[in-house]
Design a protein around this motif. Sequence first.
Motif, short mmCIF file in Angstrom:
data_model
loop_
_atom_site.label_atom_id
_atom_site.label_comp_id
_atom_site.label_asym_id
_atom_site.label_seq_id
_atom_site.Cartn_x
_atom_site.Cartn_y
_atom_site.Cartn_z
N LEU A 51 68.89 30.91 -2.22
CA LEU A 51 68.40 29.56 -2.01
C LEU A 51 68.74 29.04 -0.61
O LEU A 51 67.95 28.30 -0.01
CB LEU A 51 68.96 28.62 -3.07
CG LEU A 51 68.35 28.76 -4.46
CD1 LEU A 51 69.09 27.90 -5.47
CD2 LEU A 51 66.88 28.40 -4.43
N LEU A 52 69.88 29.43 -0.08
CA LEU A 52 70.22 29.06 1.29
C LEU A 52 69.23 29.67 2.29
O LEU A 52 68.78 29.00 3.22
CB LEU A 52 71.63 29.55 1.64
CG LEU A 52 72.77 28.63 1.31
CD1 LEU A 52 74.10 29.32 1.59
CD2 LEU A 52 72.68 27.35 2.09
N LEU A 53 68.90 30.92 2.08
CA LEU A 53 67.94 31.58 2.97
C LEU A 53 66.56 30.94 2.87
O LEU A 53 65.89 30.72 3.88
CB LEU A 53 67.86 33.07 2.66
CG LEU A 53 69.08 33.89 3.07
CD1 LEU A 53 68.96 35.31 2.54
CD2 LEU A 53 69.22 33.89 4.58
N VAL A 54 66.15 30.63 1.65
CA VAL A 54 64.84 29.99 1.47
C VAL A 54 64.83 28.61 2.11
O VAL A 54 63.87 28.25 2.81
CB VAL A 54 64.49 29.92 -0.03
CG1 VAL A 54 63.29 29.02 -0.28
CG2 VAL A 54 64.23 31.31 -0.59
N SER A 55 65.88 27.84 1.92
CA SER A 55 65.93 26.50 2.52
C SER A 55 65.98 26.57 4.04
O SER A 55 65.45 25.70 4.73
CB SER A 55 67.12 25.71 1.98
OG SER A 55 68.33 26.30 2.43
N TYR A 56 66.60 27.61 4.57
CA TYR A 56 66.64 27.78 6.02
C TYR A 56 65.23 28.05 6.56
O TYR A 56 64.82 27.46 7.57
CB TYR A 56 67.58 28.93 6.38
CG TYR A 56 67.58 29.27 7.85
CD1 TYR A 56 68.21 28.44 8.77
CD2 TYR A 56 66.94 30.41 8.32
CE1 TYR A 56 68.20 28.74 10.12
CE2 TYR A 56 66.94 30.73 9.65
CZ TYR A 56 67.56 29.89 10.55
OH TYR A 56 67.55 30.19 11.89
N PHE A 57 64.50 28.93 5.90
CA PHE A 57 63.16 29.27 6.39
C PHE A 57 62.15 28.15 6.13
O PHE A 57 61.15 28.05 6.83
CB PHE A 57 62.68 30.58 5.78
CG PHE A 57 63.36 31.78 6.39
CD1 PHE A 57 63.18 32.08 7.72
CD2 PHE A 57 64.18 32.59 5.63
CE1 PHE A 57 63.81 33.18 8.29
CE2 PHE A 57 64.81 33.68 6.19
CZ PHE A 57 64.62 33.98 7.52
N LEU A 58 62.40 27.31 5.13
CA LEU A 58 61.52 26.17 4.89
C LEU A 58 61.93 24.95 5.70
O LEU A 58 61.29 23.90 5.59
CB LEU A 58 61.52 25.82 3.40
CG LEU A 58 60.89 26.84 2.47
CD1 LEU A 58 61.02 26.39 1.02
CD2 LEU A 58 59.42 27.06 2.83
#
Length: 95
Positions: A51-58
Amino acid sequence: MSVRPIVSPDARVHGSPTTAAPSTTETSLWLRALLIVGATLTAVSFAATVLLLVSYFLDVTAWPLFYWFGLYGLPLGFVLMLTYVVAKAVLRRRA
């Protein structure tokens, strides 16, 4: 006619009724709890890291709790599971 080996009366055979079986009910309960907590913490921490990676890319601000699980949850979960393996090996060695 069969030949039986001579065995002294105080000789103990593994698994025989004369050997005292260690009480594994209490130890297996806390070991099982240790393993479940470690595996759950590791799974939740992995999901938080994703989720951290997804929020970073979004380009979305992530919750601080995700950072905590990513930084401390994964190592703590692996340490708990490693503790389970070592404790189980020690108990098996003593048996």
